[in-house]
Design an enzyme around this catalytic site. Structure first.
Site, PDB file in Angstrom:
ATOM      1  N   CYS A  12      14.126 -41.962 -45.413  1.00 34.64           N
ATOM      2  CA  CYS A  12      13.475 -42.090 -44.105  1.00 34.64           C
ATOM      3  C   CYS A  12      13.587 -40.760 -43.341  1.00 34.64           C
ATOM      4  O   CYS A  12      14.365 -39.888 -43.735  1.00 34.64           O
ATOM      5  CB  CYS A  12      14.126 -43.220 -43.308  1.00 34.64           C
ATOM      6  SG  CYS A  12      15.849 -42.905 -42.882  1.00 34.64           S
ATOM      7  N   CYS A  15      17.134 -39.742 -42.494  1.00 31.94           N
ATOM      8  CA  CYS A  15      17.898 -39.319 -43.674  1.00 31.94           C
ATOM      9  C   CYS A  15      17.531 -37.880 -44.052  1.00 31.94           C
ATOM     10  O   CYS A  15      18.399 -37.075 -44.378  1.00 31.94           O
ATOM     11  CB  CYS A  15      17.627 -40.251 -44.850  1.00 31.94           C
ATOM     12  SG  CYS A  15      18.044 -41.977 -44.502  1.00 31.94           S
TER      13      CYS A  15
END
Length: 79
Positions: A12, A15
């Site tokens: 994501c 991340c």
């Protein structure tokens, strides 16, 4: 001793930002570290985490569920 840094998350934006921040912090400190990105859900489950991103340094969870900032990462790496 070489630090082992792991960023756990499914890929994501949070991340990815954490991973980029880790790379930046390492460059700024000029330290020897291996950065491992773990995106596999099965592998993440072995660490018993529910929220991502997770920043681990030498197998110890340091930040969980939020983006780790560059200055914060640098402090964690110094200790």
């Amino acid at each position: 001793m070489k630090k082992i840094i792991k960023v756990l998350g499914p890929g994501c934006p949070k991340c990815k930002t954490t991973f980029t921040n880790v790379e930046t912090a390492i460059k700024q400190l000029g330290i020897d570290a291996e950065v491992i990105k773990i995106e596999d859900i099965e592998e993440m489950m072995q660490y018993n985490i529910l929220t991502t991103p997770v920043l681990m340094i030498d197998e110890v969870i340091k930040v969980k569920g939020r983006i780790a900032q560059i200055d914060e990462i640098k402090e964690l790496l110094k200790s």
